[in-house]
Design a protein around this motif. Structure first.
Motif, mmCIF file in Angstrom:
data_model
loop_
_atom_site.group_PDB
_atom_site.id
_atom_site.type_symbol
_atom_site.label_atom_id
_atom_site.label_comp_id
_atom_site.label_asym_id
_atom_site.label_seq_id
_atom_site.Cartn_x
_atom_site.Cartn_y
_atom_site.Cartn_z
ATOM 1 N N THR A 127 0.695 -1.005 0.412
ATOM 2 C CA THR A 127 -0.342 -0.088 0.103
ATOM 3 C C THR A 127 0.713 1.462 0.001
ATOM 4 O O THR A 127 1.749 1.857 0.257
ATOM 5 C CB THR A 127 -1.300 0.110 1.081
ATOM 6 O OG1 THR A 127 -0.077 0.537 2.372
ATOM 7 C CG2 THR A 127 -1.775 -1.537 1.008
ATOM 8 N N GLU A 145 -4.892 -6.581 6.664
ATOM 9 C CA GLU A 145 -2.979 -6.214 6.721
ATOM 10 C C GLU A 145 -1.883 -5.812 7.719
ATOM 11 O O GLU A 145 -2.242 -6.630 8.934
ATOM 12 C CB GLU A 145 -3.838 -4.722 5.989
ATOM 13 C CG GLU A 145 -3.394 -3.492 6.229
ATOM 14 C CD GLU A 145 -3.194 -2.359 6.514
ATOM 15 O OE1 GLU A 145 -3.319 -1.240 6.310
ATOM 16 O OE2 GLU A 145 -4.918 -1.824 6.865
ATOM 17 N N ALA A 168 -3.133 -8.056 -5.222
ATOM 18 C CA ALA A 168 -3.810 -6.643 -4.887
ATOM 19 C C ALA A 168 -2.859 -5.601 -5.509
ATOM 20 O O ALA A 168 -1.456 -6.108 -5.401
ATOM 21 C CB ALA A 168 -3.893 -6.785 -3.150
ATOM 22 N N CYS A 170 -2.514 -1.308 -5.733
ATOM 23 C CA CYS A 170 -3.113 -0.194 -4.507
ATOM 24 C C CYS A 170 -3.573 0.492 -6.048
ATOM 25 O O CYS A 170 -2.420 1.124 -7.249
ATOM 26 C CB CYS A 170 -2.338 0.354 -3.785
ATOM 27 S SG CYS A 170 -2.879 -0.503 -1.483
ATOM 28 N N ASP A 171 -4.655 1.461 -6.504
ATOM 29 C CA ASP A 171 -4.404 3.174 -6.939
ATOM 30 C C ASP A 171 -4.745 4.075 -6.434
ATOM 31 O O ASP A 171 -5.477 4.740 -6.019
ATOM 32 C CB ASP A 171 -5.737 2.419 -8.046
ATOM 33 C CG ASP A 171 -5.453 3.096 -9.282
ATOM 34 O OD1 ASP A 171 -5.552 4.754 -8.787
ATOM 35 O OD2 ASP A 171 -6.535 3.211 -9.997
ATOM 36 N N ILE A 177 -8.398 -0.045 -4.634
ATOM 37 C CA ILE A 177 -8.078 -1.281 -5.095
ATOM 38 C C ILE A 177 -8.045 -2.639 -5.571
ATOM 39 O O ILE A 177 -8.956 -3.057 -5.503
ATOM 40 C CB ILE A 177 -7.102 -1.893 -3.319
ATOM 41 C CG1 ILE A 177 -6.691 -0.573 -2.636
ATOM 42 C CG2 ILE A 177 -6.471 -2.759 -3.295
ATOM 43 C CD1 ILE A 177 -6.212 -1.203 -1.292
ATOM 44 N N ARG A 190 -12.763 -4.417 -7.486
ATOM 45 C CA ARG A 190 -11.935 -3.432 -6.638
ATOM 46 C C ARG A 190 -12.347 -3.054 -5.574
ATOM 47 O O ARG A 190 -14.038 -2.794 -5.483
ATOM 48 C CB ARG A 190 -12.242 -2.283 -8.556
ATOM 49 C CG ARG A 190 -13.303 -1.324 -7.535
ATOM 50 C CD ARG A 190 -13.646 -0.231 -8.543
ATOM 51 N NE ARG A 190 -14.584 0.033 -8.908
ATOM 52 C CZ ARG A 190 -14.795 1.409 -9.658
ATOM 53 N NH1 ARG A 190 -14.198 2.235 -10.068
ATOM 54 N NH2 ARG A 190 -16.174 1.328 -9.003
ATOM 55 N N TRP A 196 -9.672 6.772 2.265
ATOM 56 C CA TRP A 196 -8.516 6.012 1.711
ATOM 57 C C TRP A 196 -7.336 5.829 2.647
ATOM 58 O O TRP A 196 -6.837 6.954 3.877
ATOM 59 C CB TRP A 196 -7.768 7.385 0.765
ATOM 60 C CG TRP A 196 -7.397 6.675 -0.183
ATOM 61 C CD1 TRP A 196 -5.774 7.010 -0.393
ATOM 62 C CD2 TRP A 196 -6.921 5.571 -0.967
ATOM 63 N NE1 TRP A 196 -5.004 6.628 -0.876
ATOM 64 C CE2 TRP A 196 -5.030 5.137 -1.251
ATOM 65 C CE3 TRP A 196 -7.508 4.394 -1.497
ATOM 66 C CZ2 TRP A 196 -4.613 4.126 -2.343
ATOM 67 C CZ3 TRP A 196 -6.938 3.458 -2.065
ATOM 68 C CH2 TRP A 196 -6.055 2.990 -2.576
ATOM 69 N N CYS A 251 -4.069 -0.888 -14.689
ATOM 70 C CA CYS A 251 -3.828 -1.755 -13.378
ATOM 71 C C CYS A 251 -3.133 -3.001 -14.510
ATOM 72 O O CYS A 251 -3.717 -3.593 -15.579
ATOM 73 C CB CYS A 251 -4.593 -1.771 -12.690
ATOM 74 S SG CYS A 251 -4.697 -3.565 -11.722
#
Length: 369
Positions: A127, A145, A168, A170-171, A177, A190, A196, A251
């Motif tokens: 992340t 996480e 996964a 992250c965007d 995600i 997603r 966020w 992605c």
């Protein structure tokens, strides 16, 4: 072996998120690093100027910690003047993840567990706030996480869905995600967190025909008939979703069943393929990228290579392992400065299903960055 492939015809800047053009065939060219040389002392063939070393072996002590079996997905994180490499363990019931902390000169300072007691932790993703998302590849699997620095305890993120998770990505540009699913009819998802940086709550969407995103009604189904991939009738399905990497508005994700590397351009809402099989790259699996815009795709089986896909549509091997045909390449990740590439051979030379022969490597050299 003839090294050719079918690629999307894109401009030289496509991998950094510029406009995608219409699909066409393209031939693989010469590797930007030159041909592979003979295997070194570690059984690894590399281009000139690159060197390898073994940093950990399953069942042996590294940095004061017994390294886990079946090393899988991984990522690197900055740590003062050094860095940390995190690796999952894809074994039943006791999977979890471990970390190796490196000093500025590349020597190992220590290693430690960051997740324990989970099940078949396959891939995952880093992340922007420097945590590691470790994904369970089981029925009703969770995303955990974790803290690469070993300070905070790991937390399950059930809102991200209960399914056979793989990877996964992250965007941060769109605050979502992306998630892949390792099923023969798996979906591409997603997760949209309510805030966020806080993954404790949010919405799970699935990519549908159009393409369009639709909400998954029940992200945590308890029965087989209500699995997330079957809840939305026009959801798109991908044959064996594997690695996932986000860069520059796009992605990229792999599907091992049909040997494709897909892309989803979030800004333009366009879905397509970067690689469609038929070339040197076989058993597409974990994927990562470099600052130069190159993609690096690891093979599950095949001839045990990591191949680079460049922005000018070249596909070529940058590493090959000899004598490990019953293994797979996992967890490719660059050190924060881009000079070192870490990855594992999940079962090593033994090929044992339990992954007790796993080997974690480092390759150093003039990577494009």
């Amino acid at each position: 072996m003839q090294r050719r492939t079918f690629l999307l015809a894109v401009s030289a800047a496509a991998f950094s998120g510029s406009l995608w053009q219409q699909a066409a065939h393209a031939s693989a060219g010469l590797s930007p690093y030159g041909p592979l040389g003979p295997p070194d002392a570690n059984g690894m063939a590399l281009p000139a100027g690159f060197t390898s070393r073994i940093v950990a072996r399953s069942g042996q002590t590294v940095g004061g910690t017994r390294w886990h079996p079946a090393p899988d997905g991984g990522a690197c994180f900055p740590d003062a003047t050094g860095w940390i490499y995190v690796s999952n363990s894809e074994i039943p019931l006791a999977g979890g993840a471990s970390a190796i902390k490196f000093r500025a000169d590349g020597s190992v300072e220590r290693a430690y567990r960051i997740l324990s007691g989970t099940n078949l932790n396959c891939a995952g993703g880093a992340t922007p706030w420097n945590t590691w998302l470790s994904c369970e590849e089981i029925f009703r699997g969770r995303v955990y996480e974790t803290d690469p620095y070993g300070v905070r305890s790991a937390q399950p993120r059930n809102a991200m869905g209960r399914f056979k998770h793989e990877a996964a990505a992250c965007d941060p540009d769109h605050g979502v995600i992306y998630l892949t699913e390792d099923e023969s009819d798996g979906c591409f998802y997603r997760f949209v967190p309510n805030t966020w940086g806080d993954l404790s709550s949010g919405r799970l969407d699935v990519l549908c025909a159009g393409p369009a995103w639709k909400r998954v009604p029940d992200p945590g189904p308890a029965v087989l008939e209500r699995q997330t991939r079957h809840q939305v009738s026009d959801a798109l399905h991908f044959n064996g979703g594997e690695g996932c990497h986000y860069a520059g508005g796009v992605c990229y994700f792999t599907a091992k069943g049909d040997r494709k590397v897909w892309f989803y351009d979030a800004g333009r809402n366009v879905l397509g393929t970067v690689y469609e099989g038929g070339g040197s790259l076989d058993g597409v699996d974990n994927i990562t990228g470099s600052r130069a815009g190159d993609l690096y795709v690891a093979e599950d089986g095949g001839n045990m290579e990591i191949n680079v896909i460049t922005p000018d549509r070249v596909v070529a091997p940058i590493m090959r392992l000899d004598g490990q045909s019953r293994s797979e390449i996992t967890g490719p990740a660059f050190s924060p400065d881009g000079s070192r590439l870490y990855f594992s051979s999940q079962r090593g030379t033994s090929g044992e299903a339990a992954g007790t022969g796993g080997i974690t490597y480092e390759v150093t050299g003039p990577f494009r960055r």
